[in-house]
Design a protein around this motif. Structure first.
Motif, mmCIF file in Angstrom:
data_model
loop_
_atom_site.group_PDB
_atom_site.id
_atom_site.type_symbol
_atom_site.label_atom_id
_atom_site.label_comp_id
_atom_site.label_asym_id
_atom_site.label_seq_id
_atom_site.Cartn_x
_atom_site.Cartn_y
_atom_site.Cartn_z
ATOM 1 N N ASN A 186 0.796 -1.233 0.000
ATOM 2 C CA ASN A 186 0.000 0.000 0.000
ATOM 3 C C ASN A 186 0.828 1.283 0.000
ATOM 4 O O ASN A 186 0.329 2.338 -0.359
ATOM 5 C CB ASN A 186 -0.958 0.024 1.189
ATOM 6 N N CYS A 204 -1.264 1.384 9.653
ATOM 7 C CA CYS A 204 -1.891 0.193 10.236
ATOM 8 C C CYS A 204 -0.968 -0.452 11.273
ATOM 9 O O CYS A 204 0.143 -0.002 11.515
ATOM 10 C CB CYS A 204 -2.277 -0.788 9.134
ATOM 11 N N LYS A 233 -3.899 8.591 -0.452
ATOM 12 C CA LYS A 233 -4.201 7.174 -0.579
ATOM 13 C C LYS A 233 -4.198 6.521 0.795
ATOM 14 O O LYS A 233 -5.055 5.703 1.095
ATOM 15 C CB LYS A 233 -3.174 6.510 -1.507
ATOM 16 N N SER A 234 -3.246 6.886 1.640
ATOM 17 C CA SER A 234 -3.242 6.268 2.974
ATOM 18 C C SER A 234 -4.196 6.989 3.921
ATOM 19 O O SER A 234 -4.413 6.530 5.044
ATOM 20 C CB SER A 234 -1.824 6.161 3.534
ATOM 21 N N ARG A 235 -4.792 8.075 3.482
ATOM 22 C CA ARG A 235 -5.854 8.722 4.255
ATOM 23 C C ARG A 235 -5.482 8.940 5.727
ATOM 24 O O ARG A 235 -6.302 8.709 6.617
ATOM 25 C CB ARG A 235 -7.136 7.881 4.209
ATOM 26 N N CYS A 284 2.058 3.383 2.375
ATOM 27 C CA CYS A 284 1.526 4.496 3.163
ATOM 28 C C CYS A 284 2.637 5.460 3.546
ATOM 29 O O CYS A 284 3.776 5.057 3.780
ATOM 30 C CB CYS A 284 0.851 3.962 4.427
ATOM 31 N N THR A 343 -5.427 0.437 0.605
ATOM 32 C CA THR A 343 -5.695 1.869 0.675
ATOM 33 C C THR A 343 -6.042 2.382 -0.710
ATOM 34 O O THR A 343 -5.449 1.917 -1.678
ATOM 35 C CB THR A 343 -4.457 2.630 1.183
ATOM 36 N N PRO A 344 -6.958 3.354 -0.872
ATOM 37 C CA PRO A 344 -7.803 3.896 0.188
ATOM 38 C C PRO A 344 -9.102 3.107 0.360
ATOM 39 O O PRO A 344 -9.984 3.543 1.102
ATOM 40 C CB PRO A 344 -8.125 5.307 -0.347
ATOM 41 N N PRO A 350 -7.328 3.697 10.921
ATOM 42 C CA PRO A 350 -7.835 3.845 9.547
ATOM 43 C C PRO A 350 -9.287 4.304 9.508
ATOM 44 O O PRO A 350 -9.700 4.958 8.553
ATOM 45 C CB PRO A 350 -7.692 2.443 8.948
#
Ligand code: SF4
Ligand code: SF4
Ligand code: SF4
Lengths: 719, 187
Positions: A47, A77, A71-73, A49, A207-208, B145
């Motif tokens: 992903n 994680c 994209k990783s907003r 991030c 993601t996302p 998230p």
């Protein structure tokens, strides 16, 4: 009415500011400050991030999410947070090692880099002298420095550069490419109706998509329909969960098309102007009624019909989500094609809340001296056996078959980067045979993986937090380019992949192809980023993003899809010419009999890749894997939770504890990946639990060559 | 709302939208990393509950940690004054003064405290006060998230936390304890 966009959801009124809209890194309600974290990019999964690494006295103390990356907003994680433990793992690879005992015996001699390079170069040259450069295999998994490893294999002259997609997403990518000429993204943030089949997005983080699905289903109350033999976290959040009979997804999709077409709920104008083959599709889906599909899927016909209607009504804000790891069945390509067609007929293409072609971010390229094309054809014979598949990625399982037969020629040297084939490939026994017949095996990794344990030379790579990597572009609805920069100097005698490739290149007479530094490489890339002082910007913020999605750019009469006809190909002449079904034909999957179970795979948020199970902060939540089995068969077999079981397939046998749970269909069993390790250096999972790869049989999708990992039936008895 | 004891400008609290929690453990691992919490003990965790009969199953997750009570029983029972409460409501343990008697562990109705096997003192969630004092969010809040947790100042009408409590229905856990817990769970 205009819908809410990403900006409104995570922007104004929330704690996260939209990307690049503010001069502050981590603004909070309590009063923003500027934190001096070093911007870099996570490597623990694909992903990518964006991370802000906090360093105190040369020690990384914390990794925080960098909200600049759309994209990783703004999240990091559990795995991303645990990455620090890889750096400070006392058992990590700290210097080059050369095997002294038998393979797998674990007797190593620490070596200098010169020695390891000399030794390896000699072995590779010997193999080249005997078998030609095609006598070597170069396999790797996705990573920012993978390019240097691949380049070394190619410059060496080997056609056998083997990438990971045929263990993962080759079938889904090919199915959408064959239909649309591209692999689109799904706008889950704005979709009103989402169907997911086996894509466990709330545990297997993409993601996302994962975050957007939470926003969609929980903040906007979008509908989520979920099909999975397991009751996953995604199932628990769905409006409707159907424990579909495994391998029958295509029947469900064909029946949905049957209803939508029979009831004239399709997007007629769109189909007329943008697609070819609708007439054939109309005829093709006629026999696939919901009543028929009920018999295949065990989902009631009236539910299938109702879902089909609701899906079409919600279109274009309705998507049948493609999924990511699609290495499931031997007809996986055709099942994904069926999805692609279903999406096409409701006209969700390039619409907000639908399926959207990816945007990219421009970046420069460092031009390397080109090498000659390899003289030999690939050992996996991909061009011949899978003419539609990506020849440059290769097909891993057919490759292994050929290699074991010595066909069409012998391959005796294996270089491996960032991959643990003993776990990544089904049928560990076979992979072991493949290792055995190699005259030389070299592994580049950060930890002593199982495959490294059986290698001849192990090169310790610097951890991602200790390296600077090339700039990577992530296409998407919210595209971004990210940069990974060194956060701390390597704490052990390790090197980045580029320097390892250069060390070998020098001794193989290939230095001309590697005559550059990572800084020069990155500088060339940064020059063409769509931002001023690209390199400086990357060093400061780690990411360049275009914050606004663009919808409808391909919805105009002059747009040509990158297919043969220039249109969306419902009926595919290319498939027909290649001898495959031009429209997806359903064949019922073989079902387990004789008291056997279908072994299904999946991931969870703390455990994805096999390498992660040994990290203490993740291991703490997953100390051992177990076999999920439904109470009904468990009672018949007199199995209780915690009992030790013997599980066997036609290729292997493992011992694993039972977890009796209602969260799985009675005809399936499930286990997590990444346990039962052979390498004692992975001490938390060494001989703990069991490896799925021991049980999984060899099978692949007929069109793409992608591994089919849900086709194994196992016998379960109490040990 | 149990805010009557607040006399200062700020009163930190947390709103938790548990329905959005996907049990991914990002918050749990981020807390470990941020606060050097030893293996085997936790400052925050996710309560899981599964119910129903196949195929009609339900599963829910509840993020948990110290509730930073308005009237914290842990502080009341502490014999040395090691457990204390800041003016902004954050309940802390001063390690230097903690003798490891574990009274507070027993007195806490939310099971929020643990005995640190390395230091032999008691540990718990601090709302990442060291981060909050620098103007940052607690690590668990930031990394999530789903953005399940919303941290902020109850007394700041402009805060997202304040707005959520003004517009959404919520509950606190075990209100009968009289501790005045400050974790607000949206319904
Ligand atoms: S999803 Fe997690 S592991 Fe993957 S890149 Fe992002 S933070 Fe890292
Ligand atoms: S990080 Fe968020 S979604 Fe994940 S477990 Fe914690 S509260 Fe739940
Ligand atoms: S939850 Fe427990 S530890 Fe936290 S303030 Fe309340 S009583 Fe004290």
């Amino acid at each position: 009415m205009e819908r809410r966009t990403f900006m409104e959801i995570i922007g104004a009124g929330s704690l996260i500011l939209p990307p690049l809209a503010c001069g502050l890194r981590r603004p909070v309600a309590a009063g923003p400050t500027f934190l001096d974290g070093i911007a870099t990019t996570c490597e623990l999964c694909p992903n990518k991030c964006s991370v802000l690494a906090v360093v105190k006295d040369g020690h990384i103390t914390k990794l925080n999410p960098n909200p600049d990356n759309p994209k990783s907003r703004g999240m990091l994680c559990a795995r991303g947070n645990a990455a620090v433990q890889q750096v400070y793992d006392p058992d990590r690879l700290k210097q080059p090692l050369i095997r002294v005992g038998a393979r797998g015996e674990g007797k190593w001699r620490p070596a200098s880099w010169d020695e390891a390079f000399d030794y390896t170069a000699k072995k590779l040259s010997d193999i080249k002298a005997k078998h030609g450069p095609e006598g070597t295999l170069w396999s790797s998994t996705e990573g920012f420095q993978e390019i240097f490893f691949k380049n070394l294999g190619q410059a060496f002259g080997s056609p056998n550069v083997m990438r990971h997609p045929s263990l993962c997403l080759a079938s889904v990518n090919l199915a959408y490419s064959m239909t649309y000429g591209t692999v689109p993204s799904f706008d889950l943030l704005n979709a009103d109706y989402v169907i997911m089949a086996g894509a466990n997005r709330f545990e297997s983080i993409i993601t996302p998509d994962t975050m957007d699905l939470i926003g969609g289903t929980m903040e906007r109350k979008a509908k989520l329909i979920y099909l999975d033999p397991r009751f996953t976290v995604t199932a628990s959040k769905a409006d409707e969960w159907y424990p579909i009979k495994p391998g029958t997804d295509m029947a469900f999709i064909l029946a949905m098309m049957n209803v939508i077409i029979a009831e004239n709920r399709y997007d007629k104008a769109f189909l007329e102007s943008e697609t070819v083959g609708f007439e054939q599709l109309v005829e093709h889906v006629k026999p696939y009624t919901p009543e028929w599909a009920e018999g295949e899927t065990e989902i009631p016909a009236q539910d299938i019909a109702r879902i089909a209607r609701a899906f079409a009504d919600a279109a274009p804000r309705a998507v049948f989500y493609a999924g990511r790891r699609s290495s499931w069945y031997q007809n996986d390509f055709q099942m994904r094609r069926a999805q692609a067609l279903l999406n096409a007929i409701v006209g969700n293409w390039d619409r907000q809340g639908g399926m959207v072609p990816n945007q990219k971010i421009a970046k420069g390229e460092f031009l390397v001296l080109p090498w000659d094309d390899p003289k030999a054809a690939r050992v996996d014979e991909v061009e011949k056996a899978f003419p539609l598949a990506s020849a440059k990625d290769g097909v891993y399982l057919p490759l292994r078959e050929n290699l074991l037969k010595g066909q069409p020629y012998p391959v005796k040297g294996w270089m491996i980067y960032k991959q643990d084939p003993l776990h990544a490939l089904p049928d560990q026994g076979k992979t072991m045979k493949m290792l055995d017949q190699m005259e030389f095996v070299g592994v580049i990794d950060i930890a002593m993986s199982d495959t490294a344990w059986y290698a001849d030379v192990v090169f310790p790579e610097s951890h991602y937090l200790e390296r600077t990597d090339p700039i990577e572009v992530m296409p998407g609805i919210w595209p971004a380019a990210v940069y990974r920069q060194q956060v701390v100097k390597p704490i052990h005698d390790t090197k980045p992949c580029l320097e390892i490739a250069q060390g070998l290149a020098k001794r193989l007479g290939l230095s001309d192809y590697f005559d550059y530094t990572i800084e020069q490489w990155v500088e060339a890339e940064a020059k063409e980023l769509p931002i001023q002082n690209g390199l400086e910007h990357m060093k400061q913020r780690g990411v360049v993003a275009v914050s606004q999605p663009k919808y409808g750019t391909t919805r105009n009469p002059v747009h040509r899809f990158l297919t043969k006809s220039g249109k969306i190909e419902l009926f595919s002449d290319r498939l027909k010419e290649a001898g495959h079904d031009p429209l997806p034909v359903y064949t019922p999957p073989v079902q387990p009999s004789g008291g056997r179970f279908r072994l299904v795979l999946g991931r969870k948020a703390t455990i994805t890749h096999a390498t992660l199970t040994n990290l203490p902060w993740l291991h703490e939540h997953n100390p051992e894997n177990d076999l999920w089995i439904h109470p009904e068969p468990a009672a018949k077999l007199n199995i209780q939770s915690g009992d030790l079981l013997e599980v066997s397939s036609s290729v292997g046998q493992v011992r694993i504890k039972a977890r009796v749970t209602q969260e799985i269909r009675p005809d399936c069993v499930f286990m997590l990946h990444g346990f039962g390790k052979k390498s004692p250096w992975l001490k938390r999972v060494h001989n703990v639990g069991a490896a799925d790869s021991v049980l999984l049989e060899t099978a692949w999708d007929k069109v793409s060559g992608n591994a089919a990992m849900h086709e194994t039936f196992v016998k379960v008895v109490k040990a | 709302m149990a805010t009557k004891s607040v006399k200062t400008a700020q009163r930190y609290a947390m709103v938790i939208d548990a329905k959005k929690c996907i049990n991914c453990k990002a918050c749990v691992v981020a807390c470990k990393a941020e606060n050097q919490v030893p293996l085997g003990v936790f400052r925050n965790w996710i309560d899981e509950e599964t119910s129903g009969e196949y195929p009609h199953l339900r599963m829910s997750f509840d993020p948990e940690q110290c509730h930073h009570c308005a009237d914290p029983s842990c502080v009341r029972v502490c014999p040395t004054g090691a457990s204390w409460q800041r003016e902004d409501g954050i309940v802390l343990v001063n390690e230097d003064d903690c003798i490891g008697c574990k009274y507070c562990i027993i007195a806490c109705p939310y099971d929020a405290r643990y005995h640190n096997p390395e230091t032999h003192t008691v540990g718990k969630c601090t709302f990442c006060s060291h981060r909050v004092d620098r103007g940052e969010l607690p690590a668990c809040v930031e990394t999530c998230p789903s953005k399940v947790r919303v941290f902020g100042d109850l007394n700041d009408p402009k805060s997202q936390l304040h707005q959520l409590l003004a517009t959404r229905r919520y509950e606190v856990k075990n209100p009968q304890t009289g501790n005045g817990p400050q974790l607000y769970y949206l319904l």
